[in-house]
Motif scaffolding. Structure first.
Motif, PDB file in Angstrom:
ATOM      1  N   PRO A  91       1.095  -1.269   0.001  1.00 31.94           N
ATOM      2  CA  PRO A  91       0.211  -0.090  -0.056  1.00 31.94           C
ATOM      3  C   PRO A  91       0.899   1.016  -0.019  1.00 31.94           C
ATOM      4  O   PRO A  91       1.658   0.808   0.252  1.00 31.94           O
ATOM      5  CB  PRO A  91      -0.441   0.041   1.084  1.00 31.94           C
ATOM      6  CG  PRO A  91       0.276  -0.799   1.922  1.00 31.94           C
ATOM      7  CD  PRO A  91       0.732  -2.089   1.199  1.00 31.94           C
ATOM      8  N   PRO A  92       0.653   2.416   0.004  1.00 30.96           N
ATOM      9  CA  PRO A  92       0.805   4.002  -0.153  1.00 30.96           C
ATOM     10  C   PRO A  92       1.806   3.344   1.234  1.00 30.96           C
ATOM     11  O   PRO A  92       1.922   3.460   2.414  1.00 30.96           O
ATOM     12  CB  PRO A  92      -0.101   4.319   0.122  1.00 30.96           C
ATOM     13  CG  PRO A  92      -1.199   3.732  -0.297  1.00 30.96           C
ATOM     14  CD  PRO A  92      -1.080   2.810  -0.061  1.00 30.96           C
ATOM     15  N   HIS A  93       3.508   4.291   1.293  1.00 32.27           N
ATOM     16  CA  HIS A  93       3.787   4.443   2.243  1.00 32.27           C
ATOM     17  C   HIS A  93       5.641   4.894   1.455  1.00 32.27           C
ATOM     18  O   HIS A  93       5.890   5.394   0.400  1.00 32.27           O
ATOM     19  CB  HIS A  93       5.047   3.248   2.005  1.00 32.27           C
ATOM     20  CG  HIS A  93       5.642   2.564   0.908  1.00 32.27           C
ATOM     21  ND1 HIS A  93       4.070   1.795   0.196  1.00 32.27           N
ATOM     22  CD2 HIS A  93       6.536   2.755   0.129  1.00 32.27           C
ATOM     23  CE1 HIS A  93       5.705   1.664  -0.995  1.00 32.27           C
ATOM     24  NE2 HIS A  93       7.148   1.813  -0.945  1.00 32.27           N
ATOM     25  N   TYR A  94       5.694   5.511   2.240  1.00 27.75           N
ATOM     26  CA  TYR A  94       6.930   6.220   2.908  1.00 27.75           C
ATOM     27  C   TYR A  94       8.338   5.945   2.476  1.00 27.75           C
ATOM     28  O   TYR A  94       7.894   4.720   2.341  1.00 27.75           O
ATOM     29  CB  TYR A  94       7.545   7.548   4.278  1.00 27.75           C
ATOM     30  CG  TYR A  94       6.318   9.009   4.203  1.00 27.75           C
ATOM     31  CD1 TYR A  94       6.559   9.770   3.336  1.00 27.75           C
ATOM     32  CD2 TYR A  94       5.539   8.570   4.708  1.00 27.75           C
ATOM     33  CE1 TYR A  94       5.786  10.994   3.452  1.00 27.75           C
ATOM     34  CE2 TYR A  94       4.506   9.877   4.559  1.00 27.75           C
ATOM     35  CZ  TYR A  94       4.955  11.031   4.270  1.00 27.75           C
ATOM     36  OH  TYR A  94       4.083  11.765   4.314  1.00 27.75           O
ATOM     37  N   THR A  95       9.492   5.888   1.599  1.00 32.45           N
ATOM     38  CA  THR A  95      10.356   5.594   1.644  1.00 32.45           C
ATOM     39  C   THR A  95      11.293   6.481   2.420  1.00 32.45           C
ATOM     40  O   THR A  95      11.727   7.832   1.773  1.00 32.45           O
ATOM     41  CB  THR A  95      10.908   5.339  -0.138  1.00 32.45           C
ATOM     42  OG1 THR A  95       8.994   4.506  -0.139  1.00 32.45           O
ATOM     43  CG2 THR A  95      11.983   4.601  -0.428  1.00 32.45           C
ATOM     44  N   VAL A  96      12.621   5.550   3.205  1.00 32.71           N
ATOM     45  CA  VAL A  96      13.585   6.214   3.587  1.00 32.71           C
ATOM     46  C   VAL A  96      14.831   6.287   3.507  1.00 32.71           C
ATOM     47  O   VAL A  96      14.800   4.382   3.061  1.00 32.71           O
ATOM     48  CB  VAL A  96      13.784   5.771   4.953  1.00 32.71           C
ATOM     49  CG1 VAL A  96      14.916   6.663   5.919  1.00 32.71           C
ATOM     50  CG2 VAL A  96      12.692   6.684   5.506  1.00 32.71           C
TER      51      VAL A  96
END
Length: 261
Positions: free
Chosen positions: A181-186
């Motif tokens: 699903p939608p996510h931030y990527t570090v």
């Protein structure tokens, strides 16, 4: 014989140190004259109890390091400083050593390599740093859609003959990057050498995770070192599938995932 114990100067609170003395009653040198019975005096009143000490003021809880998100258009001097900070932190990382084996060339090329990712994250308000510039973290939001052709051209210019190794890494990462699903990527994080192990990076990461939790989205990252994995585990990440292993006995990247809370 009355035993009297007294503390000496050597007593530091770790046990009672003292000497013993015997005090014996000796006869008075003159005989005492007879006296009439004395009228007993009233006993003095007992001393008033000492007031209770005032309670100590409460200790303020430790605060997380303050972070600031840098604007999309970063000054050239700030980009250069953060690029050098990232390059110093990753100079001996297994991933960059595989990509650029020569130590001297790696030190020369890494600042320009990281400037590419500073520009990329900066275009999406994804550069987070401490006000003093001693720590930085790069991330991309869920809706980021980088221009892959422009990114590849920038990396080719930054890495020269080492760009094919970077393309190999990027292809393996793309094959394993979760589609949803939608996510931030570090992507990257670094702390100046004198402030490592101080919790400053955990503070930067916590700020992003709070934001992700408020928005109800997940966070993804890849650990390239045991220290990076430990930091992600402490922040609530878990391993996501098998490692990404680079060819020719290369190092591994460990995909990590955190659901919103």
């Amino acid at each position: 014989c009355v035993v009297v114990k007294h503390k000496t100067a050597a007593d530091s609170g770790h046990g009672h140190v003292g000497t013993e003395m015997c005090l014996r009653a000796r006869p008075h040198p003159y005989p005492e004259a007879p006296s009439s019975p004395a009228t007993p005096r009233p006993s003095p009143p007992p001393p008033a109890p000492a007031p209770a000490p005032a309670p100590a003021p409460p200790t303020a809880p430790p605060t997380a390091p303050r972070a600031e998100s840098l604007p999309a258009s970063l000054p050239a001097a700030r980009i250069a400083h953060l690029g050098e900070l990232l390059a110093a932190a990753f100079q001996q990382d297994a991933l960059t050593r595989w990509m650029i084996p020569d130590d001297r060339r790696r030190a020369e090329l890494l600042p320009g390599f990281f400037r590419v990712f500073l520009d990329l994250s900066g275009a999406h308000d994804g550069v987070v740093t401490t006000p003093d510039g001693d720590a930085v973290m790069l991330h991309l939001p869920p809706d980021a859609r980088p221009d892959e052709a422009a990114l590849e051209a920038a990396l080719d210019a930054a890495l020269g003959p080492y760009a094919p190794a970077m393309r190999t890494i990027a292809a393996l990462q793309a094959a394993r990057h979760p589609a949803g699903p939608p996510h931030y990527t570090v992507s990257f994080g670094a702390v100046r050498a004198g402030r490592r192990q101080s919790g400053v990076m955990s503070g930067l990461l916590a700020g992003l995770l709070d934001r992700a939790d408020r928005e109800g989205v997940a966070t993804y990252s890849e650990a390239s070192s045991p220290g990076g994995e430990a930091a992600l585990l402490r922040a609530g990440f878990a391993r996501l599938g098998p490692d990404i292993v680079l060819p020719d006995d290369g190092p591994a990247l460990r995909p990590m995932w955190r659901d919103p809370r």
